[in-house]
Scaffold this motif. Structure first.
Motif, PDB file in Angstrom:
ATOM      1  N   PRO A 185       0.810  -1.217   0.000  1.00  0.00           N
ATOM      2  CA  PRO A 185       0.000   0.000   0.000  1.00  0.00           C
ATOM      3  C   PRO A 185       0.849   1.275   0.000  1.00  0.00           C
ATOM      4  CG  PRO A 185       0.187  -0.838   2.232  1.00  0.00           C
ATOM      5  CD  PRO A 185       0.891  -1.827   1.340  1.00  0.00           C
ATOM      6  N   VAL A 186       0.163   2.392  -0.335  1.00  0.00           N
ATOM      7  CA  VAL A 186       0.733   3.702  -0.065  1.00  0.00           C
ATOM      8  C   VAL A 186       0.585   3.905   1.437  1.00  0.00           C
ATOM      9  CG1 VAL A 186       0.425   6.188  -0.379  1.00  0.00           C
ATOM     10  CG2 VAL A 186       0.236   4.647  -2.328  1.00  0.00           C
ATOM     11  N   MET A 187       1.695   4.170   2.094  1.00  0.00           N
ATOM     12  CA  MET A 187       1.671   4.119   3.560  1.00  0.00           C
ATOM     13  C   MET A 187       2.688   5.070   4.178  1.00  0.00           C
ATOM     14  SD  MET A 187       3.880   0.630   4.202  1.00  0.00           S
ATOM     15  CE  MET A 187       4.457   1.197   5.804  1.00  0.00           C
ATOM     16  N   ILE A 188       2.489   5.339   5.472  1.00  0.00           N
ATOM     17  CA  ILE A 188       3.482   6.056   6.263  1.00  0.00           C
ATOM     18  C   ILE A 188       4.501   5.023   6.734  1.00  0.00           C
ATOM     19  CG2 ILE A 188       3.840   7.404   8.380  1.00  0.00           C
ATOM     20  CD1 ILE A 188       1.974   8.953   6.667  1.00  0.00           C
ATOM     21  N   GLY A 189       5.810   5.288   6.539  1.00  0.00           N
ATOM     22  CA  GLY A 189       6.840   4.351   6.933  1.00  0.00           C
ATOM     23  C   GLY A 189       6.859   4.134   8.435  1.00  0.00           C
ATOM     24  N   ASP A 202      -2.295   5.549   4.814  1.00  0.00           N
ATOM     25  CA  ASP A 202      -1.594   6.761   4.381  1.00  0.00           C
ATOM     26  C   ASP A 202      -2.130   8.025   5.070  1.00  0.00           C
ATOM     27  OD1 ASP A 202      -4.016   6.721   3.104  1.00  0.00           O
ATOM     28  OD2 ASP A 202      -3.252   7.332   1.147  1.00  0.00           O
ATOM     29  N   ASN A 224       0.103   4.962  -7.021  1.00  0.00           N
ATOM     30  CA  ASN A 224       1.344   4.381  -6.486  1.00  0.00           C
ATOM     31  C   ASN A 224       2.566   5.047  -7.109  1.00  0.00           C
ATOM     32  OD1 ASN A 224      -0.072   2.641  -4.859  1.00  0.00           O
ATOM     33  ND2 ASN A 224       0.207   0.843  -6.151  1.00  0.00           N
ATOM     34  N   THR A 265       3.077   8.474  -5.739  1.00  0.00           N
ATOM     35  CA  THR A 265       3.665   8.395  -4.393  1.00  0.00           C
ATOM     36  C   THR A 265       5.180   8.212  -4.476  1.00  0.00           C
ATOM     37  OG1 THR A 265       1.627   7.391  -3.588  1.00  0.00           O
ATOM     38  CG2 THR A 265       3.568   7.153  -2.186  1.00  0.00           C
ATOM     39  N   ASN A 285      11.111   6.948   3.905  1.00  0.00           N
ATOM     40  CA  ASN A 285      10.457   5.898   4.683  1.00  0.00           C
ATOM     41  C   ASN A 285      10.910   5.931   6.144  1.00  0.00           C
ATOM     42  OD1 ASN A 285       8.882   3.369   4.956  1.00  0.00           O
ATOM     43  ND2 ASN A 285      10.896   2.483   5.353  1.00  0.00           N
ATOM     44  N   MET A 339       9.399   8.424   8.385  1.00  0.00           N
ATOM     45  CA  MET A 339       7.953   8.246   8.516  1.00  0.00           C
ATOM     46  C   MET A 339       7.179   9.137   7.545  1.00  0.00           C
ATOM     47  SD  MET A 339       7.644   7.626  12.591  1.00  0.00           S
ATOM     48  CE  MET A 339       8.711   6.393  13.345  1.00  0.00           C
ATOM     49  N   GLY A 340       7.745   9.260   6.350  1.00  0.00           N
ATOM     50  CA  GLY A 340       7.042   9.945   5.275  1.00  0.00           C
ATOM     51  C   GLY A 340       6.180   8.956   4.508  1.00  0.00           C
ATOM     52  N   VAL A 341       5.476   9.436   3.482  1.00  0.00           N
ATOM     53  CA  VAL A 341       4.586   8.568   2.707  1.00  0.00           C
ATOM     54  C   VAL A 341       5.377   7.903   1.587  1.00  0.00           C
ATOM     55  CG1 VAL A 341       2.491   8.454   1.312  1.00  0.00           C
ATOM     56  CG2 VAL A 341       2.631  10.070   3.202  1.00  0.00           C
ATOM     57  N   ILE A 342       5.297   6.581   1.531  1.00  0.00           N
ATOM     58  CA  ILE A 342       5.957   5.812   0.471  1.00  0.00           C
ATOM     59  C   ILE A 342       4.980   4.756  -0.042  1.00  0.00           C
ATOM     60  CG2 ILE A 342       8.345   6.138   1.282  1.00  0.00           C
ATOM     61  CD1 ILE A 342       6.664   2.847   1.962  1.00  0.00           C
ATOM     62  N   CYS A 343       5.380   4.091  -1.131  1.00  0.00           N
ATOM     63  CA  CYS A 343       4.595   2.952  -1.614  1.00  0.00           C
ATOM     64  C   CYS A 343       5.416   1.693  -1.327  1.00  0.00           C
ATOM     65  CB  CYS A 343       4.336   3.100  -3.112  1.00  0.00           C
ATOM     66  SG  CYS A 343       3.431   1.711  -3.808  1.00  0.00           S
ATOM     67  N   ALA A 344       4.853   0.744  -0.623  1.00  0.00           N
ATOM     68  CA  ALA A 344       5.561  -0.506  -0.334  1.00  0.00           C
ATOM     69  C   ALA A 344       5.753  -1.299  -1.627  1.00  0.00           C
ATOM     70  CB  ALA A 344       4.768  -1.326   0.683  1.00  0.00           C
TER      71      ALA A 344
END
Lengths: 229, 292
Positions: free
Chosen positions: A22-26, A84, B45, B48, B105, B108-113
């Motif tokens: 997913p698009v997520m906060i790390g 996210d 995605n 992102t 990442n 704690m920024g926004v990334i795509c896994a």
């Protein structure tokens, strides 16, 4: 009475977006996004805000939950945040400001679910309590291995999506199967339980339910509690 | 649903389809979503990934809350601009994007896994490195991601993609192999060449352990993505040069799974072994979380 029916081979990763996304906060898909997803299952099962949250961690989760942000991720899920949502890192502060009592316990023994990324979440409010044991299998994907809800105790294979229906009406199964079939959703596994005049039906589904299917299921809300995980 | 790389290669050959077409087809079948819905999701995605890379080189760069990682993408960018890189600009652009994504990442920024957050730099690293050289339009870049996804699903369903189950080989190793296969397709290679690139890349990273210092996704994760990207580019070039990998992709996936199963838990995302257990690794942990 418990009846488990194996209807099909289980595939955990059913969508491109299970591996690209997913698009997520790390910082970690299994320890942050996956943990959030387990919290979200707890949120859906309780169907409301908890007063009290107890989270037990096992193995890798117990060793690395601080560094991986697992604590705030689980609470974000319990509060119903998306992966996210920018409030995710602040979820514990937000929960505490609403008077929710939270505790995290690092278990030293092996995971009861047989997986290194295991979280056991207990939620309680004025009306009821639920418990869910989830495992985070990688890339943000989870499996739900155990659920306690409304007096029922379920052990599951655990691949999502899962649909649970709890009702006092005995013949709901045929209607649920009819609806799933009409939307071309296959059933991998099903479980039926009966306790104190209540009936629980659980279906492991092969694909997601679209909006129309959810709407039709919601029409049953007067006679059953329908939960889609 | 495709359950092996062999099936993917066969289907692409016999049906004269590109691998990304097979991925989109399967996605529509499995999720009952429309073509447009699926396309928009992958577009999000990609967006992102672009945003994370962009953010990593703004100002002095991004830094994690612990201060252990950050700012290196900016350093690499400046070094590239000096024109003195030993391994060439394209390679170091890939490395920069990979490091930058994982710095975001860790912050704690926004990334795509892709397939995981810890390995989130590897695939964008490769994609944004070859984008200009191959003149990839936005739709080509989305195709690239669908191709990585189809390969990734086979790994995830037959082996694993989590460090806690299989070590870093399951995360950066899988990401590197997925990227290598898609890079070959983007460069006009055959489905077989994609498969060779995939097996070469994964084979090269077999045995890689998951040993995060202090249980954070910082050391060694950020640099592991640099090597995941570089390894993918090398594997793709090898395959495009016609170099084959005698152990086929599905067997390498099974080998990765077996190696993962034999890895002790100290080396599977517990922060108890590898560089996490070095004196410096332990000192960092004690400084951040206090002595146990």
């Amino acid at each position: 009475m418990n009846v488990v029916v194996k209807e099909k081979k289980v595939i955990n990763y059913k969508s491109c977006f299970d591996v690209i996304g997913p698009v997520m906060i790390g910082p970690s898909s299994s320890h942050t996004a996956g943990a959030l997803a387990i919290g979200l299952v707890a949120n859906k099962l309780l169907q409301g805000y908890p007063k009290k949250v107890v989270v037990k961690y096992y193995e890798s989760f117990a060793e690395t939950h601080k560094g991986h942000g697992t604590d705030f991720a689980i609470i974000a899920g319990v509060l119903g945040f998306a992966t996210d949502d920018r409030r995710v890192p602040d979820s514990i502060k937000i929960a505490k400001s609403q008077g929710i009592e939270i505790s995290f316990i690092e278990e030293t023994g092996e995971s009861p679910a047989g997986h290194p990324n295991t979280a056991d979440i207990y939620l309680e409010n004025e009306n009821r309590w639920i418990r869910v044991v989830g495992i985070s299998v990688g890339g943000g994907l989870i499996k739900v291995k155990h659920i306690d809800i409304d007096g029922f105790s379920l052990d599951l294979e655990g691949s999502l999506p899962i649909m649970i229906a709890i009702s006092e009406k005995v013949n709901l199964e045929l209607e649920l199967r009819r609806i799933l079939k009409s939307y071309d959703v296959e059933i991998n596994d099903s479980l039926y339980m009966e306790k104190n005049g209540k009936y629980l039906y659980e279906f492991d589904l092969n694909s997601q339910l679209n909006d129309e299917a959810r709407e039709e299921l919601n029409k049953l809300n007067d006679i059953a509690k329908i939960i889609i995980l | 649903m495709y359950t092996s790389i062999k099936e993917i290669v066969e289907a692409a050959k016999t049906r004269q389809k590109r691998i990304y077409e097979l991925a989109i087809e399967q996605e529509m079948e499995m999720t009952k979503a429309t073509y447009d819905e699926i396309w928009e999701r992958m577009d999000k995605n990609l967006k992102t990934m672009e945003d994370a890379v962009k953010r990593s080189t703004e100002g002095d760069g991004v830094f994690s809350p612990t201060g252990l990682t950050g700012g290196d993408a900016v350093k690499i960018k400046k070094y590239r601009e000096s024109g003195k890189t030993l391994s060439g600009d394209l390679m170091m652009l890939g490395v920069q994007n990979a490091v930058g994504t994982n710095e975001v990442n860790a912050a704690m920024g926004v990334i795509c896994a892709t397939p995981t957050a810890g390995a989130s730099g590897t695939i964008p690293g490769v994609l944004f490195a070859i984008k200009d050289k191959l003149n990839l339009r936005r739709e080509d870049q989305i195709h690239f991601l669908f191709t990585t996804a189809l390969f990734g699903m086979v790994v995830a369903n037959n082996a694993c993609i989590s460090g806690a189950m299989g070590g870093c080989q399951a995360e950066v190793g899988s990401a590197s192999a997925m990227a290598a296969a898609a890079a070959v397709e983007a460069a006009g290679g055959t489905p077989e060449q994609s498969s060779h690139a995939f097996s070469t890349a994964l084979q090269n990273l077999l045995g890689l352990v998951c040993d995060p210092v202090a249980g954070l996704v910082e050391i060694p994760c950020v640099k592991r993505n640099a090597v995941g990207t570089a390894n993918a580019l090398v594997a793709a070039d090898l395959a495009l040069a016609g170099v084959k990998n005698l152990i086929d992709a599905d067997e390498v996936i099974e080998a990765m799974y077996q190696v993962g199963r034999r890895m002790p838990r100290e080396l599977r995302e517990t922060g108890l072994g590898g560089v996490a257990a070095t004196p410096t690794g332990i000192a960092i942990r004690n400084k951040i979380f206090g002595k146990e």
